[in-house]
Design a protein around this motif. Structure first.
Motif, PDB file in Angstrom:
ATOM      1  N   ARG A   1      39.490  55.584  54.915  1.00 12.48           N
ATOM      2  CA  ARG A   1      39.108  56.137  53.614  1.00 12.48           C
ATOM      3  C   ARG A   1      39.215  55.033  52.574  1.00 12.48           C
ATOM      4  O   ARG A   1      40.241  54.354  52.466  1.00 12.48           O
ATOM      5  CB  ARG A   1      40.017  57.300  53.238  1.00 12.48           C
ATOM      6  N   THR A   2      38.141  54.875  51.814  1.00  8.38           N
ATOM      7  CA  THR A   2      38.095  53.775  50.845  1.00  8.38           C
ATOM      8  C   THR A   2      38.323  54.226  49.407  1.00  8.38           C
ATOM      9  O   THR A   2      38.628  53.399  48.548  1.00  8.38           O
ATOM     10  CB  THR A   2      36.738  53.053  50.943  1.00  8.38           C
ATOM     11  N   SER A   3      38.156  55.515  49.123  1.00 13.04           N
ATOM     12  CA  SER A   3      38.443  55.999  47.763  1.00 13.04           C
ATOM     13  C   SER A   3      38.716  57.491  47.793  1.00 13.04           C
ATOM     14  O   SER A   3      38.225  58.205  48.668  1.00 13.04           O
ATOM     15  CB  SER A   3      37.287  55.700  46.807  1.00 13.04           C
ATOM     16  N   PHE A   4      39.515  57.934  46.785  1.00  9.09           N
ATOM     17  CA  PHE A   4      39.850  59.354  46.673  1.00  9.09           C
ATOM     18  C   PHE A   4      40.210  59.629  45.213  1.00  9.09           C
ATOM     19  O   PHE A   4      41.064  58.964  44.632  1.00  9.09           O
ATOM     20  CB  PHE A   4      41.034  59.692  47.580  1.00  9.09           C
ATOM     21  N   HIS A   5      39.525  60.636  44.628  1.00  9.42           N
ATOM     22  CA  HIS A   5      39.802  60.956  43.223  1.00  9.42           C
ATOM     23  C   HIS A   5      39.542  62.448  42.989  1.00  9.42           C
ATOM     24  O   HIS A   5      38.505  62.980  43.386  1.00  9.42           O
ATOM     25  CB  HIS A   5      38.911  60.139  42.283  1.00  9.42           C
ATOM     26  N   VAL A   6      40.539  63.100  42.357  1.00  6.59           N
ATOM     27  CA  VAL A   6      40.431  64.515  42.028  1.00  6.59           C
ATOM     28  C   VAL A   6      40.338  64.671  40.514  1.00  6.59           C
ATOM     29  O   VAL A   6      41.155  64.109  39.770  1.00  6.59           O
ATOM     30  CB  VAL A   6      41.640  65.309  42.563  1.00  6.59           C
ATOM     31  N   ASP A   7      39.360  65.426  40.057  1.00  6.50           N
ATOM     32  CA  ASP A   7      39.198  65.764  38.631  1.00  6.50           C
ATOM     33  C   ASP A   7      39.323  67.284  38.516  1.00  6.50           C
ATOM     34  O   ASP A   7      38.338  68.018  38.612  1.00  6.50           O
ATOM     35  CB  ASP A   7      37.841  65.283  38.127  1.00  6.50           C
ATOM     36  N   LYS A   8      40.564  67.765  38.301  1.00 10.71           N
ATOM     37  CA  LYS A   8      40.778  69.210  38.240  1.00 10.71           C
ATOM     38  C   LYS A   8      40.078  69.824  37.039  1.00 10.71           C
ATOM     39  O   LYS A   8      39.541  70.934  37.123  1.00 10.71           O
ATOM     40  CB  LYS A   8      42.274  69.526  38.195  1.00 10.71           C
ATOM     41  N   ALA A   9      40.108  69.127  35.907  1.00  9.08           N
ATOM     42  CA  ALA A   9      39.450  69.669  34.713  1.00  9.08           C
ATOM     43  C   ALA A   9      37.950  69.818  34.945  1.00  9.08           C
ATOM     44  O   ALA A   9      37.328  70.789  34.505  1.00  9.08           O
ATOM     45  CB  ALA A   9      39.718  68.761  33.522  1.00  9.08           C
ATOM     46  N   GLY A  10      37.362  68.841  35.635  1.00  4.21           N
ATOM     47  CA  GLY A  10      35.934  68.898  35.918  1.00  4.21           C
ATOM     48  C   GLY A  10      35.617  69.639  37.206  1.00  4.21           C
ATOM     49  O   GLY A  10      34.447  69.744  37.582  1.00  4.21           O
ATOM     50  N   ARG A  11      36.662  70.125  37.874  1.00  3.72           N
ATOM     51  CA  ARG A  11      36.526  70.845  39.144  1.00  3.72           C
ATOM     52  C   ARG A  11      35.637  70.057  40.120  1.00  3.72           C
ATOM     53  O   ARG A  11      34.599  70.520  40.609  1.00  3.72           O
ATOM     54  CB  ARG A  11      35.956  72.252  38.919  1.00  3.72           C
ATOM     55  N   ALA A  12      36.096  68.840  40.448  1.00  7.52           N
ATOM     56  CA  ALA A  12      35.348  67.964  41.355  1.00  7.52           C
ATOM     57  C   ALA A  12      36.325  67.050  42.093  1.00  7.52           C
ATOM     58  O   ALA A  12      37.423  66.745  41.598  1.00  7.52           O
ATOM     59  CB  ALA A  12      34.326  67.129  40.599  1.00  7.52           C
ATOM     60  N   LEU A  13      35.920  66.644  43.280  1.00  6.04           N
ATOM     61  CA  LEU A  13      36.707  65.704  44.092  1.00  6.04           C
ATOM     62  C   LEU A  13      35.728  64.726  44.731  1.00  6.04           C
ATOM     63  O   LEU A  13      34.730  65.127  45.343  1.00  6.04           O
ATOM     64  CB  LEU A  13      37.501  66.456  45.163  1.00  6.04           C
ATOM     65  N   ASP A  14      36.004  63.435  44.585  1.00  2.00           N
ATOM     66  CA  ASP A  14      35.181  62.380  45.189  1.00  2.00           C
ATOM     67  C   ASP A  14      35.985  61.686  46.276  1.00  2.00           C
ATOM     68  O   ASP A  14      37.162  61.334  46.086  1.00  2.00           O
ATOM     69  CB  ASP A  14      34.750  61.367  44.131  1.00  2.00           C
ATOM     70  N   GLU A  15      35.317  61.478  47.420  1.00  5.09           N
ATOM     71  CA  GLU A  15      35.980  60.850  48.560  1.00  5.09           C
ATOM     72  C   GLU A  15      34.970  59.964  49.286  1.00  5.09           C
ATOM     73  O   GLU A  15      33.802  60.320  49.411  1.00  5.09           O
ATOM     74  CB  GLU A  15      36.529  61.925  49.502  1.00  5.09           C
ATOM     75  N   ALA A  16      35.425  58.795  49.741  1.00  2.72           N
ATOM     76  CA  ALA A  16      34.533  57.848  50.426  1.00  2.72           C
ATOM     77  C   ALA A  16      35.214  57.299  51.671  1.00  2.72           C
ATOM     78  O   ALA A  16      36.451  57.183  51.725  1.00  2.72           O
ATOM     79  CB  ALA A  16      34.128  56.714  49.495  1.00  2.72           C
ATOM     80  N   PHE A  17      34.392  56.976  52.677  1.00  4.10           N
ATOM     81  CA  PHE A  17      34.909  56.449  53.944  1.00  4.10           C
ATOM     82  C   PHE A  17      34.084  55.252  54.392  1.00  4.10           C
ATOM     83  O   PHE A  17      32.898  55.119  54.061  1.00  4.10           O
ATOM     84  CB  PHE A  17      34.850  57.526  55.040  1.00  4.10           C
TER      85      PHE A  17
END
Length: 485
Positions: free
Chosen positions: A396-412
């Motif tokens: 996994r190369t990146s992980f980010h959670v935006d609870k306010a924006g109700r989104a999660l980004d993840e990369a592999f």
């Protein structure tokens, strides 16, 4: 042919009538259901097996006496459902009052099969101890009806029959009420276990760039029922009927070698209820303790698809968005070789062995897998094994959670290596299952397949080299789906 036995001699005299015994006639009709039980197809171990399921219909020629009397039907399989056995007289000559099953199992199994037969019982020095009709064989000795009454023999060395033949299997003792004396035709039907079938497939991969294979289809019929079947008319049932009784015979290489059965014609295929049936074109021999094979379909060449599969994750979907950073970070290194083809007709469940020629043209085994019941036109896929020269690595190369924006980004990043001398195409299968709403935001290779829970890429990996796949996904959810923690 004598049966040897060791016990203590005792003789008792009583009065009992002789019970005529009726042996099985050749030419039985059998409907055989599929079974995958290892006990049936094992090459060693106990020759008897209580797995598999068959329904047998056979004719018996019986000698009746007017009025109520007893008969013994011999040469039955070892495992029977006594509640489902039925004897009928098509001409109405007699009716069955009661019946008792005598199991052909344990130390007296062979002698039990002789119940109702004329026998000679011999001592250690070959002297005759008793001659007459065997009424019962048990741990306490042999009960024999002679011209002088009934003899109980507890110590003996051998038992012989006039014909030198010892029927195998169990016996059925019947009390019947006959309207007349004389010969009569009876029909006996019963379910039994110890016998079953399953499909057996062999694929020889052909040389060339395109995937094609020579495909052979057979039925493997295993008999461990405790009796031989001669000139049997056989119908095979493909499918999975429900069996409610746990104590009844159930569908689930032997002492004798596997026996191929030659057949010019192919089985006649039809439907029975929700199942498929295959009626063999000619009677077959099914010796006890054997595996016989008959063709199901003519051999043919089929197109196929070979895949090198690198897969991570599964299809499970959480009840709410999964925001845990450590979720779905597993990585394996194995790349699995699979084979897929389209069913040219209805293919009953069984095992497919796959062969390919080596550099000297010798066929070599490269894998085996199970094919489930496959309707015509549907795909069948099996796993051949783990590719020796291919490896994968997932990071996994990146992980980010935006609870306010109700989104999660993840990369592999997925790195594939190929130590072989030829380029390979590897199918990478990922399962973005943190939540059901997701999109691919970037990828270094265009996805070849995308469903609600699966993402696939086809990656070209050069010989003696490596290839890298980078991709990223974004998960989104609504306010009502927002996790509380």
């Amino acid at each position: 042919m004598p049966i040897r036995h060791r016990n203590v001699l005792s003789i008792a005299i009583a009065t009992l009538c002789t019970i005529p015994s009726v042996w099985a006639a050749d030419g039985a009709s059998m409907t055989l259901y599929r079974s995958d039980s290892p006990a049936l197809y094992a090459s060693s171990g106990d020759s008897d097996a209580n797995d598999g399921y068959a329904v047998v219909r056979e004719r018996r020629d019986v000698t009746l006496q007017s009025g109520v009397h007893d008969l013994v039907l011999g040469d039955l399989p070892n495992h029977l459902d006594a509640e489902a056995m039925a004897l009928g007289f098509p001409g109405g000559e007699a009716k069955v009052i009661s019946q008792r099953l005598l199991l052909g199992q344990g130390p007296n199994a062979a002698l039990t099969g002789l119940t109702g037969s004329s026998i000679n019982v011999l001592g250690d020095n070959g002297q005759a101890l008793a001659s007459g009709t065997l009424l019962r064989a048990g741990e306490d000795g042999l009960v024999v009806s002679t011209d002088h009454g009934t003899t109980l023999v507890r110590q003996y060395a051998a038992v012989t029959t006039a014909g030198g033949n010892f029927p195998t299997g169990s016996s059925l003792r019947l009390r019947v009420d006959a309207s007349r004396s004389g010969q009569a035709d009876a029909t006996l039907s019963y379910p039994t276990s110890g016998i079953g079938w399953r499909a057996s497939y062999v694929a020889n991969l052909q040389a060339g760039n395109a995937c094609s294979m020579q495909f052979e289809s057979r039925a493997s019929i295993a008999n461990r029922s405790g009796r031989d079947w001669h000139d049997t008319n056989l119908t095979l049932i493909a499918g999975e009927p429900n069996f409610a009784k746990t104590s009844a015979p159930r569908p689930m290489m032997m002492r004798a070698a596997a026996a191929p059965v030659a057949a010019e014609a192919l089985p006649e295929q039809s439907t029975v209820g929700d199942y498929r049936s295959y009626t063999l074109p000619a009677p077959v021999e099914l010796p006890d303790g054997s595996i016989s094979q008959v063709p199901l379909y003519a051999a043919r060449t089929l197109s196929c698809e070979r895949t090198a599969l690198y897969e991570n994750g599964g299809n499970w979907m959480p009840p709410q968005p999964m925001l845990n950073e450590t979720f779905n970070t597993d990585s394996n290194t194995s790349i699995i070789s699979t084979l897929r083809f389209s069913a040219f007709d209805s293919l009953p469940a069984g095992y497919l062995r796959v062969l390919t020629a080596d550099r000297n043209g010798v066929p070599q085994f490269i894998g085996e897998g199970r094919i489930n019941d496959t309707p015509k036109g549907s795909d069948a896929t099996i796993t051949l094994g783990t590719a020796f020269d291919l490896r994968g690595k997932r990071e996994r190369t990146s992980f980010h959670v935006d609870k306010a924006g109700r989104a999660l980004d993840e990369a592999f990043r997925i790195t594939l290596t190929n130590a072989g001398d030829s380029a390979r195409t590897v199918t990478v299968r990922e399962h973005p299952n943190r939540w059901r709403q997701w999109t691919v935001t970037s990828s270094s290779v265009k996805p070849s397949k995308q469903t609600t829970d699966t993402l696939e890429f086809k990656v070209e990996v050069p010989a003696n080299g490596k290839a890298v796949l980078d991709y990223a996904v974004r998960y989104t959810w609504t306010a009502d789906e927002q996790p509380q923690s």
